[in-house]
Design a protein around this motif. Sequence first.
Motif, PDB file in Angstrom:
ATOM      1  N   ALA A 165      -2.491  -0.550   1.427  1.00  0.00           N
ATOM      2  CA  ALA A 165      -1.615  -1.449   1.338  1.00  0.00           C
ATOM      3  C   ALA A 165      -0.083  -1.168   2.136  1.00  0.00           C
ATOM      4  O   ALA A 165       0.448  -2.169   2.546  1.00  0.00           O
ATOM      5  N   ALA A 166       0.059   0.002   2.535  1.00  0.00           N
ATOM      6  CA  ALA A 166       1.125   0.350   3.497  1.00  0.00           C
ATOM      7  C   ALA A 166       0.995  -0.290   4.937  1.00  0.00           C
ATOM      8  O   ALA A 166       1.810  -0.810   5.365  1.00  0.00           O
ATOM      9  N   ALA A 167      -0.374  -0.629   5.351  1.00  0.00           N
ATOM     10  CA  ALA A 167      -0.500  -1.142   6.486  1.00  0.00           C
ATOM     11  C   ALA A 167      -0.162  -2.681   6.512  1.00  0.00           C
ATOM     12  O   ALA A 167      -0.127  -3.500   7.507  1.00  0.00           O
ATOM     13  N   HIS A 168      -0.034  -3.335   5.241  1.00  0.00           N
ATOM     14  CA  HIS A 168       0.314  -4.660   5.093  1.00  0.00           C
ATOM     15  C   HIS A 168       1.510  -4.828   4.218  1.00  0.00           C
ATOM     16  O   HIS A 168       1.954  -5.468   3.619  1.00  0.00           O
ATOM     17  N   SER A 169       2.399  -3.790   4.413  1.00  0.00           N
ATOM     18  CA  SER A 169       4.057  -3.626   3.889  1.00  0.00           C
ATOM     19  C   SER A 169       3.721  -3.968   2.429  1.00  0.00           C
ATOM     20  O   SER A 169       4.647  -4.354   1.826  1.00  0.00           O
ATOM     21  N   PHE A 170       2.754  -3.299   1.574  1.00  0.00           N
ATOM     22  CA  PHE A 170       2.719  -3.353   0.392  1.00  0.00           C
ATOM     23  C   PHE A 170       2.912  -2.046  -0.368  1.00  0.00           C
ATOM     24  O   PHE A 170       2.807  -1.103   0.530  1.00  0.00           O
ATOM     25  N   GLY A 187     -10.894   2.854  -3.155  1.00  0.00           N
ATOM     26  CA  GLY A 187      -9.519   2.377  -3.080  1.00  0.00           C
ATOM     27  C   GLY A 187      -9.083   1.423  -2.018  1.00  0.00           C
ATOM     28  O   GLY A 187      -8.506   0.661  -2.216  1.00  0.00           O
ATOM     29  N   GLU A 188      -9.650   1.824  -0.821  1.00  0.00           N
ATOM     30  CA  GLU A 188      -9.388   0.964   0.490  1.00  0.00           C
ATOM     31  C   GLU A 188      -9.924  -0.400   0.276  1.00  0.00           C
ATOM     32  O   GLU A 188      -9.304  -1.460   0.321  1.00  0.00           O
ATOM     33  N   GLN A 189     -11.216  -0.388  -0.373  1.00  0.00           N
ATOM     34  CA  GLN A 189     -12.004  -1.563  -0.534  1.00  0.00           C
ATOM     35  C   GLN A 189     -11.356  -2.662  -1.609  1.00  0.00           C
ATOM     36  O   GLN A 189     -11.175  -3.672  -1.703  1.00  0.00           O
ATOM     37  N   GLY A 190     -10.708  -1.825  -2.865  1.00  0.00           N
ATOM     38  CA  GLY A 190     -10.258  -2.556  -3.822  1.00  0.00           C
ATOM     39  C   GLY A 190      -8.973  -3.098  -3.325  1.00  0.00           C
ATOM     40  O   GLY A 190      -8.654  -4.241  -3.774  1.00  0.00           O
ATOM     41  N   THR A 202       3.719  -5.544  -4.404  1.00  0.00           N
ATOM     42  CA  THR A 202       3.533  -4.430  -5.403  1.00  0.00           C
ATOM     43  C   THR A 202       2.181  -4.795  -6.098  1.00  0.00           C
ATOM     44  O   THR A 202       2.193  -5.478  -6.706  1.00  0.00           O
ATOM     45  N   ALA A 203       1.532  -3.692  -5.889  1.00  0.00           N
ATOM     46  CA  ALA A 203       0.091  -3.887  -6.695  1.00  0.00           C
ATOM     47  C   ALA A 203       0.203  -2.452  -7.850  1.00  0.00           C
ATOM     48  O   ALA A 203       0.771  -1.413  -7.531  1.00  0.00           O
ATOM     49  N   GLY A 212      -6.528   5.940  -0.851  1.00  0.00           N
ATOM     50  CA  GLY A 212      -7.078   5.100  -0.232  1.00  0.00           C
ATOM     51  C   GLY A 212      -6.356   3.696  -0.433  1.00  0.00           C
ATOM     52  O   GLY A 212      -6.083   2.707   0.398  1.00  0.00           O
ATOM     53  N   ALA A 213      -6.122   3.126  -1.739  1.00  0.00           N
ATOM     54  CA  ALA A 213      -5.349   2.071  -1.752  1.00  0.00           C
ATOM     55  C   ALA A 213      -4.027   1.955  -0.956  1.00  0.00           C
ATOM     56  O   ALA A 213      -3.691   1.057  -0.509  1.00  0.00           O
ATOM     57  N   ALA A 214      -3.379   3.066  -1.398  1.00  0.00           N
ATOM     58  CA  ALA A 214      -1.901   3.062  -0.530  1.00  0.00           C
ATOM     59  C   ALA A 214      -1.944   3.041   0.787  1.00  0.00           C
ATOM     60  O   ALA A 214      -1.027   2.734   1.409  1.00  0.00           O
TER      61      ALA A 214
END
Length: 352
Positions: free
Chosen positions: A108-113, A316-319, A84-85, A103-105
């Motif tokens: 994250a979802a692609a890596h089960s985060f 968000g994706e890059q972060g 979790t971030a 973007g961040a979510a």
Amino acid sequence: MAEPPPGGHRPGPGPFPGTAARPTSRDVARAAGVSQATVSLVLGDKWPGRVSERTAGHVRDTARELGYRPNLAARNLRLGRTRTALLVVPALPHEFFARVYTGAATVAAAHSFGVVIYPSPEGIGPAKDPFANAQAALDGVIASSIPADALAALRGTDLPLVMLDSDPDESGAAAHVNFDIAGAMRMITDHLLGLGHRRLVHLASAVTSWTFAERADALARSVRDTPGALVRTVTSPLEVHEARRAAEHALSGPGPRPTALVCDSDILAAGAVKAARKLGLRVPADLSVTGFDDLALATAVEPELTTVRLPAEQVGEQGMAALLAILDGRAPRNTVLPVTLVERGSTAPPPH
């Protein structure tokens, strides 16, 4: 005894009568003809440089065909992670930060985060730890447009910190992902100066932060290098009504009227357009107005705003990608994302 399904295997004993057992990584390894270690590397996204791309694809295809799903609870216990971030932003209702979260979510979802968004109650001021023990509840923190010194409560947890749209010289973060803010303001200024404008007003955000200071510095440098060009600064809270009042004051003051308003955000620009109308000025025939961010608001006003598009989802994706790299023991990249000038109907040459 029932026959196995045509072309398949007899279901093994499942947790409930009549259900098949959940496939394990050992089943995937056996079906793919590789070792269990290879399966772990591939499904844990640690295969580059250790496993061929062809083998990795074969393992993923096999896992998909078998319906394999990782046991996240067991994996988290083994890694000592919550997966979790925390994303800290100055204000939740703002469309820009909603895009950053999206973007961040997605990454994250692609890596089960998972990503928990936390709008700081104090804006860009000190952000309190929203958890009784953030280190136990989180794997890392991403902060968008908030100074690192406002994150003291979270930085004291020793969690990795990735900062977005913030001072790249701030040493408290493990990685930075920024927009080309100075380049964005130069695009706007070059556009207006190229149209012939020489009397500019900077309708600046009253928020004290790196991103707005960078805009002011870039605008001042561009105007300073242009003979006969002048810029005056008026500040306003990030609110349409307050921006309208500030713009009215700037346009009604003594001396020659400015021919262009350079606004720190589309929200401020919308207030500037309202001020022009109240004063009987036409946009862009009498006054040009520019925004910043390219929010939905930019095309909701009339005329539509000339503005700079910031790729909020991409930051968000890059972060999130940088945080995942840190958690995986890899060196994150500091990134500066390009921006785009979007020319619309709110700018034109100045009146003669």
